[in-house]
Structures are given as C-alpha cells and as structure tokens.
Design a protein around this motif. Structure first.
Motif, mmCIF file in Angstrom:
data_model
loop_
_atom_site.group_PDB
_atom_site.id
_atom_site.type_symbol
_atom_site.label_atom_id
_atom_site.label_comp_id
_atom_site.label_asym_id
_atom_site.label_seq_id
_atom_site.Cartn_x
_atom_site.Cartn_y
_atom_site.Cartn_z
ATOM 1 N N PHE A 94 8.938 66.690 63.145
ATOM 2 C CA PHE A 94 10.259 66.548 62.512
ATOM 3 C C PHE A 94 11.215 66.019 63.565
ATOM 4 O O PHE A 94 10.926 66.056 64.764
ATOM 5 N N GLN A 95 12.353 65.536 63.093
ATOM 6 C CA GLN A 95 13.449 65.223 64.020
ATOM 7 C C GLN A 95 14.718 65.944 63.565
ATOM 8 O O GLN A 95 15.096 66.935 64.147
ATOM 9 N N CYS A 96 15.331 65.476 62.477
ATOM 10 C CA CYS A 96 16.472 66.267 61.993
ATOM 11 C C CYS A 96 15.980 67.560 61.345
ATOM 12 O O CYS A 96 16.689 68.547 61.298
ATOM 13 N N GLY A 97 14.773 67.534 60.808
ATOM 14 C CA GLY A 97 14.180 68.736 60.233
ATOM 15 C C GLY A 97 14.530 68.984 58.784
ATOM 16 O O GLY A 97 14.052 69.956 58.186
ATOM 17 N N PHE A 98 15.338 68.112 58.198
ATOM 18 C CA PHE A 98 15.805 68.383 56.826
ATOM 19 C C PHE A 98 14.666 68.304 55.824
ATOM 20 O O PHE A 98 14.682 68.981 54.808
ATOM 21 N N CYS A 99 13.671 67.470 56.114
ATOM 22 C CA CYS A 99 12.534 67.333 55.186
ATOM 23 C C CYS A 99 11.454 68.374 55.442
ATOM 24 O O CYS A 99 10.512 68.496 54.665
ATOM 25 N N CYS A 127 10.383 61.314 54.463
ATOM 26 C CA CYS A 127 11.051 61.627 55.725
ATOM 27 C C CYS A 127 11.689 60.343 56.212
ATOM 28 O O CYS A 127 11.050 59.299 56.248
ATOM 29 N N ARG A 128 12.962 60.393 56.584
ATOM 30 C CA ARG A 128 13.653 59.198 57.051
ATOM 31 C C ARG A 128 13.608 59.074 58.571
ATOM 32 O O ARG A 128 13.925 58.030 59.110
ATOM 33 N N CYS A 129 13.221 60.166 59.264
ATOM 34 C CA CYS A 129 13.397 60.167 60.722
ATOM 35 C C CYS A 129 12.139 59.842 61.511
ATOM 36 O O CYS A 129 12.225 59.229 62.571
ATOM 37 N N THR A 130 10.995 60.302 61.068
ATOM 38 C CA THR A 130 9.841 60.359 61.980
ATOM 39 C C THR A 130 8.908 59.165 61.905
ATOM 40 O O THR A 130 8.057 59.004 62.784
ATOM 41 N N LEU A 344 18.550 62.163 54.942
ATOM 42 C CA LEU A 344 18.116 62.993 53.802
ATOM 43 C C LEU A 344 19.186 64.017 53.410
ATOM 44 O O LEU A 344 19.326 64.359 52.238
HETATM 45 S S1 FES Z 1 12.950 64.869 60.051
HETATM 46 FE FE1 FES Z 1 14.774 64.045 59.210
HETATM 47 S S2 FES Z 1 14.176 63.554 57.212
HETATM 48 FE FE2 FES Z 1 12.307 64.170 58.136
#
Ligand code: FES
Ligand code: FES
Length: 899
Positions: A94-99, A127-130, A344
């Motif tokens: 994860f990065q932001c972790g929202f997903c 997931c938009r970040c990883t 997200l």
């Molecule tokens: S870690 Fe940010 S949307 Fe998946």
C-alpha cells in the motif's frame, strides 16, 4: 429495532430506508469500511457477509441482519494479524492505504485458483497508488521490508510507521470521525457550462425535514480567491467566489444546503428551484482566444487579453538561424487529454468551533498552512483563530493542492455554530474538482545530419478551464524542464493559458511538464527516424550534461543545477534491459505488430517559485524522539522518509522516532507537499533540524561528562563520551535538572534546485484490427539520487508508471458541451490490476550534493516519459505516429485503417 452482528459484536440499530451497508456500518463508527465510489467499482468498501466478500455500497443494509458481518477491524484474532494482513505488512502492499482494507477483505478469501488468475480475481478492487506490484508481491508471500537497525536507517527499506493502523482499520482518514451534533453539507452544481443564475427559490429545500440552512451567492462573503495552493498567492488569479451568481462550467457549485443528514442535504439540493439565463459558452481554447469569443470573466478579473489568462514567451539564440543550419526538420502538433487524479479518498473536510473559541478544520489537503491563510482571507479573521490539519490522507497527486471544500464548511459552521462536514462523491470529483490541463503543443525541431539539435521551437496552448489556478505555473513548467533537457543553442517557446467553459485545470503529478514532455519526446523520435539515427543515440547526443547551462527559453539565469547526474546511466540501463528482453513474446497472429520505444524526462526538483518548510525535533524522557514536520503524508511516504532521515542523523532506529505531520497548531510551517518538495525541502528541514538536535545533545553530553566534544557521539539509545556510555534517558534527566530542553528547530528553503531524470522503455504489441495494445516489456530507470527507502521509491515509481499507462491508454474524460458524460470509475477506467504491466524499475547510482543525504525528488517525474515511450513504440510497430492521447482501441483502429 434490528440486530446486526459486526465483528462479533451485536448492534441494535435500524437502517434508514434505502441505506446501503457501507454507510450503515460507518454510522456504527466502523470506519475501516471506506468509500471510493459508492457504485461498486473500486472495492474500498469490501466486507464479508458470512465469510464471503461483498462491495458493501451495493448491499442494502437490511440484508446484513442475521448475518455475520466482518470488516477489516474484525480480521485480526487474539491480537494476531490475519495472514493476509501480515503479508500486506511484509510486502508493504500500500501507499496511502485507502484501498488496503478492501484489498485485504477481498484477497483474504482467495484460494490458489484466484491467486493464479489475479487479473480476473482482483477486477473489483482498484488501487491508484501502487501500480499493484506490491499487492502482487503480498499475494505471493514476498517480503519487501528490512530490519530497522540503529544508525542504518538511511537507504533501508523500512515499513511505513502507520502500517499496523492502516492494515487493521485503525488508521483514521479525514472522514473517519464521529462528532456530536454534526451537520452535513451538499452543493447543487450547475448543469450548464455558462449561465447566470437569475433566481433561486429555497422554499422547497428549507421544507425538507432535516434541512437547516441554504446558502447562495447572496449569503457569502464576496472576497475573490484562487483555490490553488502556492506559497506566493500572486501566481494564481483571484477569480473564484465561495458561491457565485454566474456558473462558468458544468459542475460549478451554485448553492449549498446544510442538513442533519447527508440524505436530507441531497434532498434539499434537489428541491431547490433555480432559474438560469443561459450564456454563450466556449470550450476550445483556440476559439476562446478569437476576438468576439464569449468572455469567461468580468473586467475585474480579465486583462486586456480577454480569455488569455497568461502568455509566456522567450527565446535564446536565434531559432530562425538554427533551422537554416538544420539538415532535417520535423514539425507536428501533439495533444494531451484532460484526466482526473482519482485519489481514492475523495475531497472533504469537517469544521467546528472548539472549546478554545477557535475554528478547527480537519481536511484532506496537501497544503493545510496555505489553506489556513486563504480561509482567514475569505472569512476576514486572523490566522491565529484558525486551526487547519490533516489526519491520514488517502492520496493526492496534486488534486489536493487545492482548497475546494474547506471554505464552505468553515463558512457554514461559522454561521450555524455547529460542526459541519462535506464529503465529496466520486461524480463530484470528476465534474467539480480540478483536472490535468489539456494542452496542445506544436513542436518544430531541427538537427544536423549527425543528430546535433540546431533549433527547438514550441508553441503551447493550455486549456485552463473556467478558473485560472495553476494555469500560469503549469504553463511555465510545460516550457521549462522538457525544453531544458536538451542542449540546443536556439530555443524558442510561446505559450498561452486560456480560460474556457470547461472544468478547471489544476496541479497534477508532472505539472504541465508531462504534457510537453509527451510532445518533445515524440518529436525527438520522429527527427531521429528522419535522420536514420537510433533513438537512444539521438538522446545521448543531445541531452544536457554537467557544466551546461540548464536553460529552456529564458535568458535569465536559473537556480537549477546538477547536484548529481545520472541520465547517461538511466539510458544505458533501459537500453540494455530492452536488448536483453524478458522472454515475453507478442501474441500469435499476423495482425499483431511489435515495436519498441523510449522516452526521457527531466525534473528540476521543486518549483521555481518560493517553497519553504520547517521541522522541530526533541528528545523525550524515555530516550526516544519526536519529530514535527508540516508536510502532508498522503501516500507519498514522506513521513517514512523523514523519520529515516532523522534516524540516520541521530544514529537511532527509525521506530524510535514518533512523527506528527501537517497541522497548523502542532507542526512548523510548510508551504505544502507538492511540486516534488517532500524530500528536497521538508526533507532538508528534517536533516538540518536533526543535525542541530544531535549537536545539542553532544554539546550537553560533553559538558556533563567533561569529555572532549569530539570524543562524544550518539549511539542508538545512548551517547558515547570517550569510554563512558550514558543512556539518553539519563542525559534527559540530567538536562531537566538544569532546565535544559533537548530540542531543535530549523527551516529550509528550496534554492538551489537539483535535477533528476527518468527514462522509460516500452516494448509492445498492437493489434491492427482491434486496436488492442499489450505491453510486453516495461523498463524504467530513475536518477533520484540516493533512495532514502528503496522499497518506497520503487513503490512511488510503480504508481507513477501505472498512472502514466492510464493516461496513455485508458483514461479519458469525455465531455459534451462541457458536461462530462462518463463521471464514474467504470466508464472513466483508471488502470486495474489487469491493465497494469509489471515494470522493471532501476535506480542510477547517483548521490546528490544538493539534496539532503544525497537524495533527490522521486515521486512525481516517473509519469512523464510513459506516454511518449508508448507513442514511440507504436510508431516503431506500425510506422504511424499517434500524437493525441489517449491511445484507445477505436483511435488505433481508425488511424491504422484510414485510407
Ligand atoms: S494505496 Fe492508495 S489507493 Fe491503494
Ligand atoms: S465504495 Fe463500494 S465499490 Fe467503491
């Protein structure tokens, strides 16, 4: 009253008529259940019903009665993480972790069949970040983290400090809070691209049960502002009002309704009666520049240039002469599409009056300090009366370098004296938030027979939409690094940022430079083709080198210079990797064509305008440290990196440093976390602050022990003074006796700016009939200086590359007369797991002399070379240049079959 069993606990509650399980669970304060869309597209809301995963936004709440409901909070047993939570921990998936909650709830039910077919099995989770690589790693049991060893934090792949909270659902994002007496705000948005509001009848709305207030342009302060966040507010035009009597794009907010529930606020919006006088609209920036075009703003906003909000031009050398000296000239027009950030976590904020009689705003922002200043200006109150802060932020990518929700919630709470919350829907993100600026770039470029560039001439038209925030800065960026990346004595650029009745442009990862990088990197390839030169050789011949002036089109000296240089290494890495291949062949069939492409991108690390940041660090009585930094952690991993930097200086373990971010009351000032500044500006502040604290501790230890200062050094939880070892706890106690506080604070500014590079290589197959594109091999090399956390840097680049593929291949905001016709994730299509190729990522072995601890910026620029590398590979495969993003199958088919 119905009974629901959630995570083994029994709740007596009655869902609202029509309420979905997602909002019902959140009403029960089960905040691990997230919202990315409320339409079944993203999977952030996934929960189990009797052990089976469901998108809870699609399940009527009443269907949960009598069933065992499990959310991310209920997955761990007896204090032990579920094996999938552990796997996400070890792979840092994860990065932001929202997903992450939804991803884990989905994948924790996978058997081997699912794992063998992840593109299909994961189609319901975005997931938009990883870029999905770390998620793939987690599902295959890969461990990406290293041990946290004292004194060795810098350069180690250490986990995010908030990992456990994120993976167990305890992390609190912006909307994850229950507040007594909370009111909900919703806005009515204009259905028209350009219209004057002649009448709003609030009677129906005020009659809706639960509605407490309706606000229109008549009720709000008439102080204009820009929603863009920058240190220098003068770089953006003050062209926005809290609520306006003129709608300038379809989606602009025109009235706000505040109610006891979101449902009532939405019903109130629907009950408003609005009469509009439709005004002529203009959507194309070239048409908007014509005399007689409908004007977007009144004279108090517009200059004599009409809708041209900003024009930039410059020339170095003599471009006309340069073209005379050229043996080959290429000239073409390239255009890039308008795309959305799709963090997200949608925009949103909550405001209330505290017991301290001050106004508090909890927001999802990349720049809470500038938000504070803007809110104070709009409301006419001193900044000291305002506290603006973030909790965990679920992605930004430049979309939250914007104040788009805080103003109305603060206004409403100041009027009503009650807390007010506004959480955006996914559709609002598409129609009401900012986007990447659509730009059309004409490039004329000439070179001698041996490939040496003689002239580069660029003409850019940027569609800034209805409001001009970021319009001039993105145009400036468009005409900076992408042109400065190449040595050429004669360069010229002309650019216009133009108001139209489109949704406004804003900051977006790559910030204008992405658009012209696409154009110039395609043009360089075309010129190489004309000259019969290899595209790598063409770039090596012309790319800037140490000792060169780093200049685009302006004669004034720049503060950008080489603190390190790794583009040569990046080009070598990508060329070698493509030549070596990865064993993936193109699909069988005569209609598949295969091609290879490369593109490079240069980044001046940080904006040319002001940017500043501060840090504070102190030793705590238990011998650990606390670090406060004003920058926002939004999935960019900056908190992890800052902690590692501080640990490296103090010789301790990163886990012995607690960190607080982005809070106008509790952290020092920071302009904001954008423009590639997290490492090089706030990171520098952390570096020098930790160094100052280190000096303070050692000075005191020297005085305390009588040892020479140069005999003293920090060693994890102690100071070594000659042969004596004093624990930091003892030293702290000794300091307390003489009123010595071990604390330091320093500030950092941006200039000079160092330079980073990225190179992308792509081998692809394209089907001449269906227009399908398959990425066969994706290679990325980044010159980012010393990676503070290699795993995290790789994750940032994975995310940037995936976003680049989305821009190139699938994402497209389709508008009809200014109205977006596909404002849903299922129709807009950010890359899913199945759409995202695994990219081989490499780092050049550079160590920067300007950036802190040898590091440079790393999260932003990775997106820039992707689209041109794809276009260059398509041209290699088909002999046809695709010059307009995105390369959707219908466009590929049309162009390849055109007579
Ligand atoms: S870690 Fe940010 S949307 Fe998946
Ligand atoms: S919030 Fe339920 S699928 Fe997106």
């Amino acid at each position: 009253m119905s009974t629901f069993e959630v995570n083994g606990r029994s709740f007596s509650a009655e869902p609202q008529p029509g309420q979905c399980l997602r909002t019902f669970l959140r009403d029960l304060e089960v905040f691990g259940v997230k919202k990315g869309c409320d339409a079944g597209d993203c999977g952030a809301c996934t929960v189990w019903l009797d052990g089976k995963p469901f998108h809870s936004c699609l399940v009527p709440a009443f269907r949960g009665e009598g069933r065992k409901i499990t959310t991310i909070e209920g997955l761990a047993k007896n204090g032990e993480m579920h094996p999938l939570q552990k796997a996400f921990h070890d792979a840092q998936a994860f990065q932001c972790g929202f997903c992450a909650a939804g991803m884990i709830m989905t994948t924790a039910t996978f058997d081997q069949t699912h794992k063998d077919d992840l593109p299909h099995a994961l189609k319901g989770n975005l997931c938009r970040c990883t870029g999905y690589r770390s998620i793939d790693d987690a599902l295959h049991g890969k461990v990406n983290i290293e041990d946290d060893v004292a004194g060795r934090a810098c350069g180690a792949s250490l986990p995010n400090p908030f990992t456990d909270a994120i993976l167990t659902g305890k992390a609190r994002y912006t909307m994850d809070v229950a507040i007594e007496g909370l009111l909900h705000l919703k806005v009515l948005r204009s259905p028209h691209a350009h219209a004057r509001i002649t009448r709003i009848d609030r009677t129906g709305a005020l009659a809706v049960p639960g509605v407490v207030a309706v606000y229109t342009s008549e009720d709000v302060p008439h102080r204009r502002f820009s929603s863009a966040l920058h240190e220098d507010h003068l770089v953006d035009p003050d062209d926005i009002l809290l609520l306006d009597s003129v709608a300038r794009f379809a989606g602009q907010r025109i009235a706000a309704v505040v109610a006891e529930s979101e449902g009532a606020a939405e019903a109130g919006c629907r009950a408003l009666e609005v009469e509009y006088e439709i005004l002529p609209a203009v959507f194309d920036p070239v048409a908007a520049m014509e005399p007689g075009a409908p004007l977007l703003h009144d004279k108090d906003v517009l200059t004599d240039s009409g809708n041209i909000f900003c024009d930039l031009q410059g020339e170095i050398g003599d471009v006309a002469q340069g073209f005379k000296e050229a043996d080959a000239v290429h000239e073409a027009t390239y255009s890039t599409s308008r795309v959305q950030h799709v963090h997200l976590e949608t925009h949103g904020s909550i405001a209330w009056k505290g017991d301290d009689n001050r106004w508090h705003v909890r927001t999802s922002s990349q720049g809470p300090f500038v938000v504070q200043k803007k809110l104070a200006h709009i409301m006419g109150i001193p900044t000291r009366d305002l506290h603006v802060f973030t909790e965990r932020v679920g992605g930004g990518f430049g979309g939250k370098q914007e104040m788009v929700s805080e103003d109305l919630v603060l206004f409403a709470t100041m009027k009503l004296g009650r807390p007010v919350k506004w959480e955006w829907t996914r559709e609002e993100e598409f129609i009401g938030a900012t986007t990447r600026h659509q730009m059309t770039t004409r490039v004329k470029i000439g070179a001698r027979r041996d490939g040496t560039l003689t002239a580069l001439d660029v003409h850019v038209v940027s569609n800034t939409g209805a409001y001009g925030g970021h319009g001039s800065e993105t145009l400036g960026a468009a005409m900076a690094s992408p042109l400065a990346a190449y040595r050429c004595d004669n360069k010229k650029g002309v650019g216009y940022a133009v108001y139209t009745n489109m949704v406004p442009g804003g900051g977006f990862r790559g910030y204008g430079a992405s658009q012209t990088t696409f154009a110039i990197e395609c043009a360089i390839d075309e010129l190489a083709r004309i000259l019969g030169l290899d595209p790598f050789a063409m770039r090596r011949k012309n790319v800037v080198r140490p000792g060169d002036n780093v200049e685009s089109i302006w004669k004034e000296p720049s503060d950008a210079s080489f603190g390190s240089y790794g583009i040569d290494e990046c080009l070598d890495i990508v060329e070698r990797a493509l030549a070596k291949g990865n064993g993936v062949s193109r699909p069988d069939g005569a209609d598949w064509a295969e091609g290879t492409g490369v593109a490079l991108a240069m980044l001046e690390c940080g904006p040319p305008t002001e940017h500043r940041s501060g840090a504070e660090m102190k030793l705590l009585p238990d011998g650990t440290y606390h670090l406060a930094v004003g920058s926002t952690e939004m999935g960019n991993g900056i908190a992890t990196a800052h902690r590692q930097m501080a640990a490296a200086i103090t010789g301790t373990r990163a886990s012995d440093i607690a960190i607080t971010n982005a809070d106008t009351d509790r952290t020092p000032y920071d302009t904001g976390t954008f423009a590639s500044t997290g490492t090089v500006v706030s990171g520098k502040a952390v570096h020098i602050t930790a160094q100052a604290l280190c000096d303070d501790i050692l000075d005191f230890a020297s005085r305390h022990t009588g040892a020479d200062r140069d005999q003293c050094r920090l060693d994890n939880d102690a100071v070594l003074c000659g042969n004596r070892r004093i624990l930091l706890t003892e030293l702290f106690a000794a300091g307390a006796k003489v009123d010595h506080r071990f604390a330091a604070s320093r500030k950092a500014y941006l200039s000079p700016r160092t330079i980073a590079f990225n190179v992308q290589g792509v081998r692809l197959a394209v089907h001449r009939v269906t227009g399908e594109i398959r990425i066969l091999h994706s290679v990325h090399a980044a010159d980012i200086g010393r990676p503070i956390n290699p795993m995290q840097c790789r994750g940032q680049l994975d995310g940037a590359v995936a976003m680049g593929y989305g821009w190139a291949l699938t994402e497209n905001m389709v508008h009809d007369e200014g109205r977006m016709v596909n404002p849903q994730l299922r129709n807009y299509r950010i890359p899913a797991f199945a759409d995202t190729p695994r990219t081989d990522i490499f780092f050049a072995g550079t160590h920067d002399t300007i950036g802190p601890l040898g590091a440079k910026s790393q999260g932003e620029c990775g997106i820039n070379p992707i689209a041109p590398a794809v276009s260059n590979a398509l041209a290699d495969a088909t002999g046809v240049r695709f010059a307009h993003l995105p390369f959707t199958p219908d466009r590929i088919f049309s162009k390849l079959t055109a007579p």
